[in-house]
Design an enzyme around this catalytic site. Structure first.
Site, PDB file in Angstrom:
ATOM      1  N   TYR A 255      14.146  99.481 -66.962  1.00 30.88           N
ATOM      2  CA  TYR A 255      14.664 100.306 -65.851  1.00 30.88           C
ATOM      3  C   TYR A 255      15.487 101.468 -66.408  1.00 30.88           C
ATOM      4  O   TYR A 255      15.294 102.618 -66.024  1.00 30.88           O
ATOM      5  CB  TYR A 255      15.501  99.422 -64.922  1.00 30.88           C
TER       6      TYR A 255
ATOM      7  N   LYS B 166      14.297 105.339 -65.864  1.00 33.67           N
ATOM      8  CA  LYS B 166      15.133 106.226 -65.043  1.00 33.67           C
ATOM      9  C   LYS B 166      15.728 107.366 -65.880  1.00 33.67           C
ATOM     10  O   LYS B 166      15.928 108.476 -65.378  1.00 33.67           O
ATOM     11  CB  LYS B 166      16.242 105.431 -64.341  1.00 33.67           C
TER      12      LYS B 166
HETATM   13  N1  LIG Z   1      19.116 100.577 -54.076  1.00 26.48           N
HETATM   14  C1  LIG Z   1      19.748 100.943 -55.187  1.00 26.48           C
HETATM   15  O1  LIG Z   1      20.863 100.484 -55.476  1.00 26.48           O
HETATM   16  C2  LIG Z   1      19.130 101.988 -56.088  1.00 26.48           C
HETATM   17  C3  LIG Z   1      19.951 102.582 -57.053  1.00 26.48           C
HETATM   18  C4  LIG Z   1      19.406 103.548 -57.883  1.00 26.48           C
HETATM   19  C5  LIG Z   1      18.080 103.906 -57.762  1.00 26.48           C
HETATM   20  N2  LIG Z   1      17.310 103.307 -56.835  1.00 26.48           N
HETATM   21  C6  LIG Z   1      15.911 103.707 -56.741  1.00 26.48           C
HETATM   22  O2  LIG Z   1      15.617 104.129 -55.439  1.00 26.48           O
HETATM   23  C7  LIG Z   1      14.203 104.002 -55.216  1.00 26.48           C
HETATM   24  C8  LIG Z   1      13.974 103.325 -53.889  1.00 26.48           C
HETATM   25  O3  LIG Z   1      14.454 102.004 -53.965  1.00 26.48           O
HETATM   26  P1  LIG Z   1      15.158 101.253 -52.758  1.00 26.48           P
HETATM   27  O4  LIG Z   1      16.537 100.980 -53.158  1.00 26.48           O
HETATM   28  O5  LIG Z   1      14.891 101.969 -51.494  1.00 26.48           O
HETATM   29  O6  LIG Z   1      14.386  99.858 -52.833  1.00 26.48           O
HETATM   30  P2  LIG Z   1      13.321  99.183 -51.845  1.00 26.48           P
HETATM   31  O7  LIG Z   1      12.867  97.961 -52.557  1.00 26.48           O
HETATM   32  O8  LIG Z   1      13.920  99.057 -50.507  1.00 26.48           O
HETATM   33  O9  LIG Z   1      12.140 100.263 -51.764  1.00 26.48           O
HETATM   34  C9  LIG Z   1      11.213 100.449 -52.810  1.00 26.48           C
HETATM   35  C10 LIG Z   1       9.847 100.725 -52.176  1.00 26.48           C
HETATM   36  O10 LIG Z   1       8.940 101.068 -53.227  1.00 26.48           O
HETATM   37  C11 LIG Z   1       7.710 100.412 -52.936  1.00 26.48           C
HETATM   38  N3  LIG Z   1       6.933 100.250 -54.164  1.00 26.48           N
HETATM   39  C12 LIG Z   1       7.145  99.390 -55.182  1.00 26.48           C
HETATM   40  N4  LIG Z   1       6.182  99.529 -56.103  1.00 26.48           N
HETATM   41  C13 LIG Z   1       5.343 100.490 -55.660  1.00 26.48           C
HETATM   42  C14 LIG Z   1       4.166 101.084 -56.178  1.00 26.48           C
HETATM   43  N5  LIG Z   1       3.636 100.686 -57.342  1.00 26.48           N
HETATM   44  N6  LIG Z   1       3.575 102.069 -55.475  1.00 26.48           N
HETATM   45  C15 LIG Z   1       4.083 102.462 -54.276  1.00 26.48           C
HETATM   46  N7  LIG Z   1       5.180 101.921 -53.726  1.00 26.48           N
HETATM   47  C16 LIG Z   1       5.806 100.959 -54.414  1.00 26.48           C
HETATM   48  C17 LIG Z   1       8.116  99.074 -52.328  1.00 26.48           C
HETATM   49  O11 LIG Z   1       7.041  98.485 -51.611  1.00 26.48           O
HETATM   50  C18 LIG Z   1       9.272  99.492 -51.448  1.00 26.48           C
HETATM   51  O12 LIG Z   1       8.850  99.847 -50.155  1.00 26.48           O
HETATM   52  C19 LIG Z   1      13.657 103.248 -56.424  1.00 26.48           C
HETATM   53  O13 LIG Z   1      13.075 104.171 -57.316  1.00 26.48           O
HETATM   54  C20 LIG Z   1      14.889 102.634 -57.037  1.00 26.48           C
HETATM   55  O14 LIG Z   1      14.745 102.393 -58.415  1.00 26.48           O
HETATM   56  C21 LIG Z   1      17.804 102.352 -55.972  1.00 26.48           C
END
Ligand SMILES: NC(=O)c1ccc[n+]([C@@H]2O[C@H](COP(=O)([O-])OP(=O)(O)OC[C@H]3O[C@@H](n4cnc5c(N)ncnc54)[C@H](O)[C@@H]3O)[C@@H](O)[C@H]2O)c1
Length: 250
Positions: free
Chosen positions: A155, A159
């Site tokens: 990760y 990132k």
């Molecule tokens: N929530 C946090 O604390 C946080 C912090 C930093 C970064 N992020 C990043 O934010 C982004 C969104 O995450 P989130 O927090 O909304 O999580 P989430 O799990 O709610 O949403 C992630 C979405 O991505 C989809 N997904 C996964 N693999 C996939 C693929 N191969 N192709 C298409 N879709 C796919 C999932 O089905 C899901 O709907 C991610 O890139 C995550 O790494 C999240």
């Protein structure tokens, strides 16, 4: 309306940050193509947008699969006649393991979705943006794209790559009026962090490790993506905007 009539592709639009952003962009007048591997939840995002009077469509695509991403961008262009905004946001976490323990298959999966997925999203959207008036691309990185954290090898690597790939694309396409930025969310309350909640003691620390001493909400990230997508950010490119409540500062 801040993004009126812009056509926006949102990957990972079925849940969390992607879903909140799809709804927010639609509220501000954009036509949304919600994309995800989770079809049922993606269609629910679409119907919520439509119920509120917006325009949206679901297209299933795995961001790590080049043919899927190519088809996503091609069908978006066929349907709406342009691609103005792409939010390369789909992502997954990894198991909490040291790099000596993590399976190579898991490394590949996390890097393929979180980093290669961003590359593919840009690769297949930019030619359509070049045909039009340019566009705005927003790539989801993380505070973990900048700071290291134990047991987050794939990760962290993916990132971090998103931040430098964003700079690269900003330089390559700036003269085509294509702006490319990244966002760096901190701890945002979405399903991706559910497994962190299992250890009460750790969660007590992680959930408040920022200046505001609280979790972020997906809607608070969506507002920043909206700004970067809009013409209000017309001189912003190559940047990574942290949305972390001061988590990096902490
Ligand atoms: N929530 C946090 O604390 C946080 C912090 C930093 C970064 N992020 C990043 O934010 C982004 C969104 O995450 P989130 O927090 O909304 O999580 P989430 O799990 O709610 O949403 C992630 C979405 O991505 C989809 N997904 C996964 N693999 C996939 C693929 N191969 N192709 C298409 N879709 C796919 C999932 O089905 C899901 O709907 C991610 O890139 C995550 O790494 C999240």
């Amino acid at each position: 309306m801040r993004v009126k009539d812009k056509v926006a592709v949102v990957t990972g639009g079925s849940s969390g940050i992607g879903r909140a952003t799809a709804l927010r962009l639609a509220e501000e007048g954009a036509k949304i193509v919600v994309s995800d591997v989770n079809e049922e939840a993606g269609k629910a995002t679409v119907s919520d947008i439509v119920q509120k009077g917006g325009e949206a469509h679901f297209h299933k695509a795995d961001v790590s699969n080049e043919e899927d991403v190519k088809a996503l961008m091609a069908t978006t262009f066929e349907r709406y006649g342009s691609i103005d905004v792409v939010f390369n946001n789909a992502g997954v976490g990894n198991q909490q393991l040291k790099i000596t323990e993590i399976e190579t298959d898991e490394w590949d999966q996390v890097v393929n979705i979180n980093l290669k997925g961003v590359y593919l999203g840009m690769k297949h959207a930019i030619p359509y943006m070049e045909k039009g008036n340019g566009g705005s691309i927003i790539n989801t990185s993380s505070v973990l794209g900048i700071k290291g954290m134990r047991y987050q090898g794939p990760y962290n690597a993916a990132k971090g790559g998103v931040i430098t790939l964003t700079k690269n694309a900003a330089l390559e396409f700036g003269t085509k009026n294509i702006r490319v930025n990244a966002i760096g969310p901190g701890v945002i309350d979405t399903p991706i962090i559910n497994n962190w909640k299992e250890d009460e003691w750790k969660w007590g620390i992680i959930s408040k490790a920022n200046a505001l001493r609280r979790l972020g909400k997906p809607e608070e990230v969506a507002n920043v993506v909206l700004f970067l997508a809009s013409d209000e950010a017309s001189f912003v490119t190559g940047s990574t905007m942290m949305v972390d409540g001061g988590g990096l500062t902490y």
